[in-house]
Design an enzyme around this catalytic site. Structure first.
Site, PDB file in Angstrom:
ATOM      1  N   ARG A   1       0.825  -1.213   0.000  1.00 51.36           N
ATOM      2  CA  ARG A   1       0.000   0.000   0.000  1.00 51.36           C
ATOM      3  C   ARG A   1       0.856   1.259   0.000  1.00 51.36           C
ATOM      4  O   ARG A   1       0.541   2.259  -0.650  1.00 51.36           O
ATOM      5  CB  ARG A   1      -0.955  -0.024   1.203  1.00 51.36           C
TER       6      ARG A   1
ATOM      7  N   ASN B   1      -7.210   9.574   6.772  1.00 47.39           N
ATOM      8  CA  ASN B   1      -6.369   8.883   5.804  1.00 47.39           C
ATOM      9  C   ASN B   1      -4.944   8.707   6.314  1.00 47.39           C
ATOM     10  O   ASN B   1      -4.408   9.573   7.004  1.00 47.39           O
ATOM     11  CB  ASN B   1      -6.362   9.638   4.477  1.00 47.39           C
ATOM     12  N   VAL B   2      -4.354   7.583   5.906  1.00 44.89           N
ATOM     13  CA  VAL B   2      -2.975   7.287   6.314  1.00 44.89           C
ATOM     14  C   VAL B   2      -1.999   7.623   5.186  1.00 44.89           C
ATOM     15  O   VAL B   2      -0.808   7.381   5.306  1.00 44.89           O
ATOM     16  CB  VAL B   2      -2.828   5.816   6.764  1.00 44.89           C
TER      17      VAL B   2
ATOM     18  N   HIS C   1      -5.901   8.470  12.144  1.00 46.27           N
ATOM     19  CA  HIS C   1      -5.594   7.035  12.068  1.00 46.27           C
ATOM     20  C   HIS C   1      -4.131   6.778  11.719  1.00 46.27           C
ATOM     21  O   HIS C   1      -3.795   5.716  11.192  1.00 46.27           O
ATOM     22  CB  HIS C   1      -6.542   6.343  11.066  1.00 46.27           C
TER      23      HIS C   1
ATOM     24  N   CYS D   1      13.630  -2.640  15.323  1.00 44.52           N
ATOM     25  CA  CYS D   1      14.010  -1.294  15.756  1.00 44.52           C
ATOM     26  C   CYS D   1      15.499  -1.299  16.110  1.00 44.52           C
ATOM     27  O   CYS D   1      15.944  -2.131  16.915  1.00 44.52           O
ATOM     28  CB  CYS D   1      13.162  -0.889  16.963  1.00 44.52           C
TER      29      CYS D   1
ATOM     30  N   GLY E   1     -15.829  12.434   1.444  1.00 43.91           N
ATOM     31  CA  GLY E   1     -15.341  11.097   1.114  1.00 43.91           C
ATOM     32  C   GLY E   1     -15.165  10.157   2.276  1.00 43.91           C
ATOM     33  O   GLY E   1     -14.204   9.388   2.296  1.00 43.91           O
TER      34      GLY E   1
ATOM     35  N   PRO F   1     -20.376  10.910  -3.359  1.00 43.06           N
ATOM     36  CA  PRO F   1     -21.282  10.477  -4.434  1.00 43.06           C
ATOM     37  C   PRO F   1     -22.414   9.588  -3.937  1.00 43.06           C
ATOM     38  O   PRO F   1     -23.403   9.402  -4.644  1.00 43.06           O
ATOM     39  CB  PRO F   1     -20.363   9.707  -5.394  1.00 43.06           C
TER      40      PRO F   1
ATOM     41  N   ALA G   1     -15.015  14.151  -4.971  1.00 39.15           N
ATOM     42  CA  ALA G   1     -14.215  15.230  -4.384  1.00 39.15           C
ATOM     43  C   ALA G   1     -13.542  16.064  -5.473  1.00 39.15           C
ATOM     44  O   ALA G   1     -13.515  17.297  -5.398  1.00 39.15           O
ATOM     45  CB  ALA G   1     -13.167  14.633  -3.444  1.00 39.15           C
TER      46      ALA G   1
HETATM   47  C1  BJW Z   1     -15.865   9.244  -2.524  1.00 38.93           C
HETATM   48  C2  BJW Z   1     -15.224   9.065  -3.738  1.00 38.93           C
HETATM   49  C3  BJW Z   1     -14.789  10.215  -4.406  1.00 38.93           C
HETATM   50  C4  BJW Z   1     -15.702   7.120  -2.945  1.00 38.93           C
HETATM   51  N1  BJW Z   1     -15.018  11.407  -3.874  1.00 38.93           N
HETATM   52  N2  BJW Z   1     -16.087  10.444  -2.013  1.00 38.93           N
HETATM   53  C5  BJW Z   1     -19.091   2.506  18.139  1.00 38.93           C
HETATM   54  C6  BJW Z   1     -20.007   1.740  17.407  1.00 38.93           C
HETATM   55  C7  BJW Z   1     -19.583   0.616  16.690  1.00 38.93           C
HETATM   56  C8  BJW Z   1     -18.255   0.215  16.691  1.00 38.93           C
HETATM   57  C9  BJW Z   1     -17.352   0.963  17.404  1.00 38.93           C
HETATM   58  C10 BJW Z   1     -17.767   2.075  18.118  1.00 38.93           C
HETATM   59  N3  BJW Z   1     -16.680   2.633  18.705  1.00 38.93           N
HETATM   60  C11 BJW Z   1     -15.583   1.905  18.367  1.00 38.93           C
HETATM   61  C12 BJW Z   1     -15.974   0.867  17.591  1.00 38.93           C
HETATM   62  C13 BJW Z   1     -15.061  -0.174  16.991  1.00 38.93           C
HETATM   63  C14 BJW Z   1     -14.336   0.269  15.752  1.00 38.93           C
HETATM   64  C15 BJW Z   1     -15.371   0.681  14.728  1.00 38.93           C
HETATM   65  O1  BJW Z   1     -15.655   1.842  14.524  1.00 38.93           O
HETATM   66  N4  BJW Z   1     -15.945  -0.290  14.042  1.00 38.93           N
HETATM   67  C16 BJW Z   1     -16.988  -0.048  13.048  1.00 38.93           C
HETATM   68  C17 BJW Z   1     -16.389  -0.214  11.632  1.00 38.93           C
HETATM   69  C18 BJW Z   1     -18.117  -1.014  13.280  1.00 38.93           C
HETATM   70  N5  BJW Z   1     -13.396   1.344  16.049  1.00 38.93           N
HETATM   71  C19 BJW Z   1     -12.180   1.084  16.469  1.00 38.93           C
HETATM   72  O2  BJW Z   1     -11.769  -0.048  16.681  1.00 38.93           O
HETATM   73  C20 BJW Z   1     -11.278   2.282  16.728  1.00 38.93           C
HETATM   74  N6  BJW Z   1     -10.673   2.180  18.020  1.00 38.93           N
HETATM   75  C21 BJW Z   1     -11.372   2.237  19.151  1.00 38.93           C
HETATM   76  O3  BJW Z   1     -12.563   2.410  19.183  1.00 38.93           O
HETATM   77  O4  BJW Z   1     -10.596   2.071  20.260  1.00 38.93           O
HETATM   78  C22 BJW Z   1     -11.208   2.035  21.531  1.00 38.93           C
HETATM   79  C23 BJW Z   1     -10.080   2.024  22.559  1.00 38.93           C
HETATM   80  C24 BJW Z   1     -10.006   3.054  23.467  1.00 38.93           C
HETATM   81  C25 BJW Z   1      -8.968   3.044  24.394  1.00 38.93           C
HETATM   82  C26 BJW Z   1      -8.029   2.003  24.385  1.00 38.93           C
HETATM   83  C27 BJW Z   1      -8.108   1.004  23.445  1.00 38.93           C
HETATM   84  C28 BJW Z   1      -9.151   1.009  22.528  1.00 38.93           C
HETATM   85  C29 BJW Z   1     -10.113   2.313  15.735  1.00 38.93           C
HETATM   86  C30 BJW Z   1     -10.571   2.442  14.328  1.00 38.93           C
HETATM   87  C31 BJW Z   1      -9.360   2.320  13.394  1.00 38.93           C
HETATM   88  C32 BJW Z   1      -9.768   2.332  11.938  1.00 38.93           C
HETATM   89  N7  BJW Z   1      -8.682   1.910  11.151  1.00 38.93           N
HETATM   90  C33 BJW Z   1      -8.819   1.925   9.695  1.00 38.93           C
HETATM   91  C34 BJW Z   1      -7.550   1.320   9.094  1.00 38.93           C
HETATM   92  C35 BJW Z   1      -6.379   2.297   9.251  1.00 38.93           C
HETATM   93  C36 BJW Z   1      -5.104   1.669   8.802  1.00 38.93           C
HETATM   94  C37 BJW Z   1      -5.106   1.282   7.348  1.00 38.93           C
HETATM   95  O5  BJW Z   1      -5.286   2.158   6.474  1.00 38.93           O
HETATM   96  O6  BJW Z   1      -4.931   0.111   7.087  1.00 38.93           O
HETATM   97  O7  BJW Z   1      -9.020   3.276   9.258  1.00 38.93           O
HETATM   98  S1  BJW Z   1     -10.267   1.074   9.104  1.00 38.93           S
HETATM   99  C38 BJW Z   1     -10.589   2.204   7.782  1.00 38.93           C
HETATM  100  O8  BJW Z   1     -11.842   2.868   8.019  1.00 38.93           O
HETATM  101  C39 BJW Z   1      -9.499   3.292   7.896  1.00 38.93           C
HETATM  102  C40 BJW Z   1     -10.284   4.531   7.593  1.00 38.93           C
HETATM  103  O9  BJW Z   1      -9.600   5.681   8.075  1.00 38.93           O
HETATM  104  C41 BJW Z   1     -11.593   4.272   8.269  1.00 38.93           C
HETATM  105  C42 BJW Z   1     -12.740   5.097   7.735  1.00 38.93           C
HETATM  106  O10 BJW Z   1     -12.994   4.773   6.413  1.00 38.93           O
HETATM  107  P1  BJW Z   1     -13.371   5.923   5.377  1.00 38.93           P
HETATM  108  O11 BJW Z   1     -12.250   6.850   5.222  1.00 38.93           O
HETATM  109  O12 BJW Z   1     -14.684   6.505   5.730  1.00 38.93           O
HETATM  110  O13 BJW Z   1     -13.463   5.066   4.013  1.00 38.93           O
HETATM  111  P2  BJW Z   1     -14.673   4.165   3.475  1.00 38.93           P
HETATM  112  O14 BJW Z   1     -14.111   3.271   2.466  1.00 38.93           O
HETATM  113  O15 BJW Z   1     -15.444   3.569   4.575  1.00 38.93           O
HETATM  114  O16 BJW Z   1     -15.635   5.216   2.770  1.00 38.93           O
HETATM  115  C43 BJW Z   1     -15.227   5.909   1.598  1.00 38.93           C
HETATM  116  C44 BJW Z   1     -16.309   6.904   1.236  1.00 38.93           C
HETATM  117  O17 BJW Z   1     -15.847   7.667   0.141  1.00 38.93           O
HETATM  118  C45 BJW Z   1     -17.624   6.252   0.798  1.00 38.93           C
HETATM  119  O18 BJW Z   1     -18.703   6.896   1.472  1.00 38.93           O
HETATM  120  C46 BJW Z   1     -17.695   6.531  -0.719  1.00 38.93           C
HETATM  121  O19 BJW Z   1     -19.016   6.740  -1.193  1.00 38.93           O
HETATM  122  C47 BJW Z   1     -16.891   7.793  -0.821  1.00 38.93           C
HETATM  123  N8  BJW Z   1     -16.221   8.010  -2.107  1.00 38.93           N
HETATM  124  N9  BJW Z   1     -15.193   7.722  -4.049  1.00 38.93           N
HETATM  125  C48 BJW Z   1     -15.705  11.499  -2.729  1.00 38.93           C
HETATM  126  N10 BJW Z   1     -14.151  10.110  -5.636  1.00 38.93           N
END
Ligand code: BJW
Length: 261
Positions: free
Chosen positions: A72, A104-105, A121, A161, A201, A228, A245
């Site tokens: 990636r 975003n990363v 993130h 490390c 997005g 979208p 976007a």
């Molecule tokens: C366009 C487009 C164009 C397309 N123009 N737009 C409450 C409820 C339920 C669950 C939880 C909760 N609280 C916590 C949780 C658990 C979990 C979670 O949220 N799970 C849900 C998925 C169910 N959260 C966590 O685990 C988080 N940690 C946490 O809660 O810790 C608690 C804790 C506290 C204290 C001590 C210890 C623990 C951490 C979340 C980490 C997320 N990580 C990722 C991976 C990052 C690394 C990597 O890149 O590999 O982050 S997952 C992934 O999702 C990534 C993203 O940043 C994140 C969000 O995704 P994003 O950016 O929204 O992308 P998509 O693909 O989902 O959406 C894209 C959008 O773009 C779409 O809408 C398209 O339509 C649109 N689009 N083309 C404009 N051209």
């Protein structure tokens, strides 16, 4: 559905004193960086998040996880900022009190000229040591600017490390991990104090990041969404701009520049 030019959104942006731009993977899609949850092209349509994006996955198979992130990282290095990233940087000139918060990363906002995005993130380019304190990794070999693409199934042993000998891990936030405290605090404070939050997005389903636009809306800010597709953020958005976007943001900035201030 409002069409470009986004008159109402431009007026809100032009008159705002404090702006938060909140971005997700969709803003980088037109640079060729895949999103996570899009049906056919998203990473989670092709890869299992539980085997790649959790601390348990890294513990079970560090070579698989490190190889996937190297693949990636190479893709992001080849990508270039698109007009959506450039327009986001232009918003910072239009409204100097703008805070850019990204999930975003990748580093495409920085390469587009954004001053100091808050990375909720983490980053593909800031590997960490898994030893005590999770400090930035000390690498004996410098991180290459243009890494060779190892291919998508590559297994690559993570480096150790140079400071303490522990394994080095990607500097991103995996499921079940806490977000970096300083970044989350900065994002929450900015959201609580802004007049306009522009969300671009993101599917708005990953918490706690997805709270950021909700906090702004609860505090009375106008939320403008660019996507979208419909998302759960439709309900809190004053204006929904259905488009990509790279299409919508340049038009929005141009319209805001000529709107009454
Ligand atoms: C366009 C487009 C164009 C397309 N123009 N737009 C409450 C409820 C339920 C669950 C939880 C909760 N609280 C916590 C949780 C658990 C979990 C979670 O949220 N799970 C849900 C998925 C169910 N959260 C966590 O685990 C988080 N940690 C946490 O809660 O810790 C608690 C804790 C506290 C204290 C001590 C210890 C623990 C951490 C979340 C980490 C997320 N990580 C990722 C991976 C990052 C690394 C990597 O890149 O590999 O982050 S997952 C992934 O999702 C990534 C993203 O940043 C994140 C969000 O995704 P994003 O950016 O929204 O992308 P998509 O693909 O989902 O959406 C894209 C959008 O773009 C779409 O809408 C398209 O339509 C649109 N689009 N083309 C404009 N051209």
């Amino acid at each position: 559905m409002e069409q470009v030019p986004p008159t109402e959104a431009a007026a809100l942006l032009a008159q705002a004193r404090r702006v938060v731009v909140f971005t997700g993977a969709g803003i980088s899609a037109e640079s060729g960086v895949p999103t996570f949850r899009d049906d056919l092209t998203g990473l989670w349509a092709r890869f299992d998040a539980t085997q790649l994006a959790t601390p348990e996955a890294f513990h079970a198979d560090p070579d698989l996880v490190w190889g996937w992130y190297e693949w990636r990282r190479a893709r992001v290095r080849r990508a270039r900022p698109n007009p959506g990233h450039l327009a986001t940087a232009a918003i910072e000139s239009l409204c100097p009190d703008t805070v850019l918060v990204t999930q975003n990363v990748d580093d495409l906002h920085e390469r587009a000229g954004s001053r100091s995005p808050v990375h909720l993130h983490g980053s593909l380019f800031a590997p960490r040591c898994i030893g005590a304190g999770a400090h930035p990794a000390a690498l004996s070999e410098p991180v290459e600017d243009e890494p060779a693409d190892p291919g998508e199934g590559a297994r690559i042993p993570p480096p150790r490390c140079a400071h303490c000998g522990w394994l080095v891990r990607p500097g991103v936030v995996w499921f079940g991990e806490a977000l970096p405290e300083a970044a989350l605090t900065a994002a929450v404070e900015a959201a609580a104090g802004c007049d306009v939050l522009l969300t671009v997005g993101t599917s708005g389903v990953v918490y706690p990041a997805a709270e950021i636009p909700l906090i702004a809306a609860r505090r009375g800010a106008a939320v403008i969404q660019v996507n979208p597709e419909p998302t759960p953020l439709d309900d809190v958005s004053a204006v929904n701009l259905r488009g990509t976007a790279a299409q919508v943001l340049p038009a929005l900035v141009a319209a805001a520049r000529s709107a009454p201030r």
